[in-house]
Design an enzyme around this catalytic site. Sequence first.
Site, short mmCIF file in Angstrom:
data_model
loop_
_atom_site.label_atom_id
_atom_site.label_comp_id
_atom_site.label_asym_id
_atom_site.label_seq_id
_atom_site.Cartn_x
_atom_site.Cartn_y
_atom_site.Cartn_z
N ALA A 108 -26.29 14.98 20.10
CA ALA A 108 -27.68 14.57 20.53
C ALA A 108 -27.52 12.86 20.56
O ALA A 108 -28.47 12.21 20.12
CB ALA A 108 -28.38 15.16 19.29
N ASP B 167 -26.63 6.55 34.34
CA ASP B 167 -25.87 7.61 33.46
C ASP B 167 -26.34 9.01 33.89
O ASP B 167 -25.61 9.74 34.21
CB ASP B 167 -25.97 7.53 32.03
CG ASP B 167 -25.06 6.07 31.65
OD1 ASP B 167 -24.08 5.81 32.12
OD2 ASP B 167 -25.37 5.83 30.32
N LYS C 125 -26.84 -0.85 25.13
CA LYS C 125 -27.66 -0.49 26.10
C LYS C 125 -29.25 -0.41 25.81
O LYS C 125 -30.02 -0.37 26.62
CB LYS C 125 -27.19 1.06 26.47
CG LYS C 125 -25.92 1.01 27.08
CD LYS C 125 -25.61 2.51 27.36
CE LYS C 125 -24.27 2.65 28.23
NZ LYS C 125 -23.88 4.05 28.73
N ALA D 284 -25.34 9.89 25.20
CA ALA D 284 -24.93 10.72 26.51
C ALA D 284 -25.81 11.96 26.37
O ALA D 284 -26.34 12.16 27.81
CB ALA D 284 -23.62 10.89 26.48
P1 NAP Z 1 -23.10 8.56 20.47
O1 NAP Z 1 -24.39 7.99 20.90
O2 NAP Z 1 -22.23 8.19 19.32
O3 NAP Z 1 -23.35 10.34 20.03
C1 NAP Z 1 -22.16 11.09 19.48
C2 NAP Z 1 -22.43 12.47 19.11
O4 NAP Z 1 -21.45 13.20 19.06
C3 NAP Z 1 -23.56 12.56 18.19
O5 NAP Z 1 -24.47 13.70 18.47
C4 NAP Z 1 -22.81 13.03 17.05
O6 NAP Z 1 -23.29 13.88 16.09
C5 NAP Z 1 -21.63 13.96 17.76
N1 NAP Z 1 -20.63 13.85 16.76
C6 NAP Z 1 -19.49 12.87 16.74
N2 NAP Z 1 -18.40 13.29 15.98
C7 NAP Z 1 -18.61 14.60 15.96
C8 NAP Z 1 -17.88 15.44 15.32
N3 NAP Z 1 -16.67 15.40 14.65
N4 NAP Z 1 -18.43 16.89 15.24
C9 NAP Z 1 -19.55 17.31 15.63
N5 NAP Z 1 -20.34 16.34 16.45
C10 NAP Z 1 -19.79 15.03 16.53
O7 NAP Z 1 -21.76 8.77 21.82
P2 NAP Z 1 -22.22 8.93 23.16
O8 NAP Z 1 -22.39 7.44 23.63
O9 NAP Z 1 -23.28 10.01 23.42
O10 NAP Z 1 -21.02 9.39 23.80
C11 NAP Z 1 -20.30 10.76 23.38
C12 NAP Z 1 -19.30 11.06 24.26
O11 NAP Z 1 -19.58 11.08 25.71
C13 NAP Z 1 -18.06 10.13 24.34
O12 NAP Z 1 -16.72 10.93 24.22
C14 NAP Z 1 -18.14 9.17 25.60
O13 NAP Z 1 -16.68 8.87 25.94
C15 NAP Z 1 -18.57 10.57 26.59
N6 NAP Z 1 -19.35 9.63 27.77
C16 NAP Z 1 -18.79 9.81 29.01
C17 NAP Z 1 -19.47 9.46 29.93
C18 NAP Z 1 -18.96 9.60 31.23
O14 NAP Z 1 -19.13 8.92 32.23
N7 NAP Z 1 -18.12 10.76 31.65
C19 NAP Z 1 -20.63 8.50 29.84
C20 NAP Z 1 -21.12 8.43 28.73
C21 NAP Z 1 -20.47 8.88 27.34
P3 NAP Z 1 -24.12 13.32 14.69
O15 NAP Z 1 -25.48 12.82 15.17
O16 NAP Z 1 -24.01 14.28 13.79
O17 NAP Z 1 -23.08 12.21 14.39
#
Ligand code: NAP
Length: 291
Positions: free
Chosen positions: A134, A108, A72, A137
């Site tokens: 953070a 998004d 992305k 998403a």
């Molecule tokens: P990402 O960029 O990898 O970010 C993940 C975030 O979650 C980071 O802030 C990370 O914190 C935190 N995190 C991960 N594991 C954790 C844990 N065990 N405890 C506390 N914090 C934790 O991922 P993303 O793309 O933002 O996606 C995140 C979620 O949103 C996923 O579940 C994805 O499926 C969902 N999503 C849904 C849609 C939809 O259309 N519904 C669209 C996009 C994403 P750190 O910075 O501390 O590592």
Amino acid sequence: MQSVQPPVTVYGVFGCPIEHSLSPLFQNEAFKITGLSGVYLPFLVRPEDLAGAVHAVRSLNMGGVNLTIPHKEAVIPYLDRIEGEAAETGSVNTIVNDGGKLIGYSTDGDGFLYSLRKEAGFEPQGKNVIVLGAGGAARAISFALIRGGIAGLTLVNRNLERALSLKEDLLAKTGFTADCMGFSEIELKRRAGVAELVINTTPVGMFPRVEEAPPFPLEFSPAGCLICDLIYRPPETLWLKKARELGLKVLGGTGMLLYQGILSFSLWTGVTPPEEPLRAVLEKALRPTEK
Ligand code: NAP
């Protein structure tokens, strides 16, 4: 598999991995329902092959593509320009091939706002919001919520540096000042009491670790607070189930998935496909399989 009769415009999604993507199912159904001529394919594109794959959108005269993990942000240097939400967030999930010019968009954040307003009847204007996470998403929805006119935003993240970096970007690009904190129990209880919307953007509770929930004190949320989880596998996470049992309003991640897909389809074709049959396709695909 539908029959492909020329002339047909080819669309697709680039990602690595790509097997998990529901976009081919969704977008091909949208072409079928609208009667427009298009076929949408999944492409496994490794990071080192991204430039060549984007070049092929032009050379093969494809209509456009979606981008998913991990492309992305990396795709931006290969595009002719980026527009709107994509320019703000630095993240592109949709490329439109406009007569050989590749234009990057992101659907998004707007997909999330549509879901919030249409499914939960929640108007963000003037509201106080907590975002857990953070990452990518959280970035998309924070910019979207600021566009929607929220009054307060607290970013809660395990890695405080990452939350601070998002805060700085929000301030630089929108002038909005968010608060940042780690998962401190006492402070979270205080903030939970005055938040009108809490959104989990972390993967905590996502399949297969469905027995987990983010450490947020739901019992301190006031009646009327909307609890939202972006996770769509499962459609209702343990966290949302707990919130619902406490009498709070809840919203899962399927709606965001639906609307971001509809918005991509509209960017390519100028046509907005009907929601309900596409929602049904997603819900069927996300339904847990019987063991
Ligand atoms: P990402 O960029 O990898 O970010 C993940 C975030 O979650 C980071 O802030 C990370 O914190 C935190 N995190 C991960 N594991 C954790 C844990 N065990 N405890 C506390 N914090 C934790 O991922 P993303 O793309 O933002 O996606 C995140 C979620 O949103 C996923 O579940 C994805 O499926 C969902 N999503 C849904 C849609 C939809 O259309 N519904 C669209 C996009 C994403 P750190 O910075 O501390 O590592």
